[in-house]
Design a protein around this motif. Structure first.
Motif, PDB file in Angstrom:
ATOM      1  N   ASN A  66       0.853  -1.183   0.000  1.00 40.52           N
ATOM      2  CA  ASN A  66       0.000   0.000   0.000  1.00 40.52           C
ATOM      3  C   ASN A  66       0.893   1.238   0.000  1.00 40.52           C
ATOM      4  N   PHE A  67       0.346   2.359   0.396  1.00 40.87           N
ATOM      5  CA  PHE A  67       1.089   3.617   0.396  1.00 40.87           C
ATOM      6  C   PHE A  67       1.051   4.281   1.763  1.00 40.87           C
ATOM      7  N   PHE A  68       1.146   3.480   2.823  1.00 41.87           N
ATOM      8  CA  PHE A  68       1.125   4.027   4.169  1.00 41.87           C
ATOM      9  C   PHE A  68       2.457   4.677   4.513  1.00 41.87           C
ATOM     10  N   VAL A  69       2.408   5.623   5.444  1.00 41.64           N
ATOM     11  CA  VAL A  69       3.598   6.289   5.961  1.00 41.64           C
ATOM     12  C   VAL A  69       3.478   6.389   7.472  1.00 41.64           C
ATOM     13  N   ASP A  79       5.370  -2.425   4.676  1.00 47.32           N
ATOM     14  CA  ASP A  79       6.365  -1.845   3.780  1.00 47.32           C
ATOM     15  C   ASP A  79       7.288  -1.017   4.662  1.00 47.32           C
ATOM     16  N   CYS A  80       8.413  -1.562   5.026  1.00 48.46           N
ATOM     17  CA  CYS A  80       9.268  -0.933   6.035  1.00 48.46           C
ATOM     18  C   CYS A  80      10.107   0.226   5.500  1.00 48.46           C
ATOM     19  N   VAL A 105       9.178  -1.056  -1.967  1.00 47.96           N
ATOM     20  CA  VAL A 105       8.176  -0.503  -2.876  1.00 47.96           C
ATOM     21  C   VAL A 105       7.906  -1.368  -4.107  1.00 47.96           C
ATOM     22  N   VAL A 106       8.821  -2.224  -4.472  1.00 44.23           N
ATOM     23  CA  VAL A 106       8.578  -3.089  -5.637  1.00 44.23           C
ATOM     24  C   VAL A 106       8.019  -4.454  -5.232  1.00 44.23           C
ATOM     25  N   GLY A 107       7.742  -4.622  -3.936  1.00 40.99           N
ATOM     26  CA  GLY A 107       7.100  -5.847  -3.483  1.00 40.99           C
ATOM     27  C   GLY A 107       8.018  -6.967  -3.058  1.00 40.99           C
TER      28      GLY A 107
END
Length: 185
Positions: free
Chosen positions: A128-131, A150-151, A165-167
């Motif tokens: 996802n696009f979490f921050v 996504d660390c 980011v590329v999985g």
């Protein structure tokens, strides 16, 4: 009904009899030989305890009103196209032990109030696009819990698996090691 309309149910791959006159505890599909079922799961008392809509073409958002389902133990909406963030109202879902929202288009900050979910055993938000940080969730982590993220964008000191980011995902810490670092509250 709110979940159906908020996630554009008319476009779902499988409708699971949603909005029909059939009792909501029968809004599911379980194929022969399949352990888990998709759709709605209910407890013996008829209350909704699970929502599993993996890869079902959901789009739109996760509605805050899901928190009204106070007996909900599982939400798995992975591999869809949901947007928005995790509603802060989810803090009221005290029975929730599984929250899997990986591989969607969600983003924003992870609400710190999710740290109040003391029963959370599985929390997957990668893809996802979490921050921000999930540290409040880490601080309420129970023994054996598995958190993945996504660390690169999310600070997750208690994550078992970290993705970029590329999985590409790697095991960051073994569950046993995390159990020592974050003992059950």
């Amino acid at each position: 009904a709110t979940f159906y309309f908020a996630s554009r149910g008319e476009r779902w791959t499988n409708q699971y009899n949603f909005l029909s006159e059939t009792n909501e505890c029968l809004w599911f599909e379980q194929k022969e030989g399949q352990i888990d079922r998709k759709g709605v799961t209910c407890g013996n008392d008829g209350t909704v305890t699970g929502l599993s809509f993996v890869g079902n073409n959901l789009s739109g958002i996760l509605p805050a009103e899901l928190a009204y389902l106070v007996d909900l133990e599982l939400i798995d909406v992975s591999n869809n196209r949901l947007r928005g963030t995790v509603p802060s109202s989810f803090e009221d879902m005290l029975q929730l032990n599984t929250l899997v929202i990986k591989n969607n288009w969600m983003g924003g900050s992870i609400p710190a109030v999710l740290g109040n979910l003391s029963n959370l055993q599985k929390f997957e938000l990668q893809g996802n696009f979490f921050v921000g940080s999930v540290e409040p969730v880490c601080n309420s982590r129970r023994k054996g819990a598995m958190f993945n993220s996504d660390c690169d964008e999310v600070f997750c000191p208690c994550c078992h698996i970290c993705c970029n980011v590329v999985g590409n995902c790697v095991v960051k810490k073994r569950i046993e090691e995390l159990d020592r670092i974050y003992p059950s509250p």
